[in-house]
Write an enzyme that holds these catalytic residues in place. Sequence first.
Site, PDB file in Angstrom:
ATOM      1  CB  SER A  49      13.353  29.974  21.897  1.00  0.00           C
ATOM      2  OG  SER A  49      13.259  31.342  21.541  1.00  0.00           O
TER       3      SER A  49
ATOM      4  CE1 TYR B 231       8.053  29.133  21.291  1.00  0.00           C
ATOM      5  CE2 TYR B 231       9.361  31.131  21.512  1.00  0.00           C
ATOM      6  CZ  TYR B 231       9.194  29.862  20.995  1.00  0.00           C
ATOM      7  OH  TYR B 231      10.169  29.311  20.189  1.00  0.00           O
TER       8      TYR B 231
END
Length: 274
Positions: A131, A144
Amino acid sequence: MNKTVVITGASSGIGYACAEACLRQGYRVIATARKEQDLDELKRLGAIPVYLELLDEQSVDQAAGKILDYADNRVDCLFNNAGYGLQVAMEDTNWESLEKQHRANVIGPIQLTNRLLPAIPEGGKLVFNGSVLGVITVAFRGPYCMSKYALEAAVDAYRLELESLGIDVHLIQPGPIEAKFRSNALARVKEVLAGRKTRLDYQRHFERLESESNTRGTLPASSVADVFIGILEGSHRKTRYLVTNTAKLSASLKRILGDGFHRIARKAEPAEPL
């Protein structure tokens, strides 16, 4: 014989789009999911469905065994796509929530990879879905971000260690993509907070996660599938691929501004007291 591609987390979004794209290109696809209806849908699509729960060590081991059986001990590409985002303030995490985040996004995928690596031949591909939040950090995404930063290191380690075996290692770093990511993240954060009183105001964060409209710069999951097919076909040979202009701009600004990027991240989602 058609090459075999294994894709985890293929129930929707990026994983499903990549499974579709691979099947169109004539690849043999083994795809994982957790829910029975999703496994049935993958079978209808033409993939070989396998149940996988990354939080469960026994499930990872059993899934690896089934994959190797279905693949006749030859996996031409493994795409570790499965995972989720724990979008909660760092001070509101607990032991269990942090452990689950890293088991799902880092430990589980690495252990599955290690089980399947002996079946990946010279010229094979090992791909992880990272990501842009493994490059930059934003408030309320700390757990995250930590997991995706960890994948950055894992990819570099695998690349160094597998290079002599002729196995290519890649990391796809998406920005905002059309998927169920936000709804899943909302369910997770509510589960962790469970009505607890917090010092920080979550209202704007919840509004963003609850919104049905896509954020600016959001692209369809097929944009990641295009990059993945490029990796499979050999036209994309770099280790890392940022997807969406938002991801590319954010990563560039972080590289240029260094610590100064903090001001931009602070405006992206202010963390204010109640």
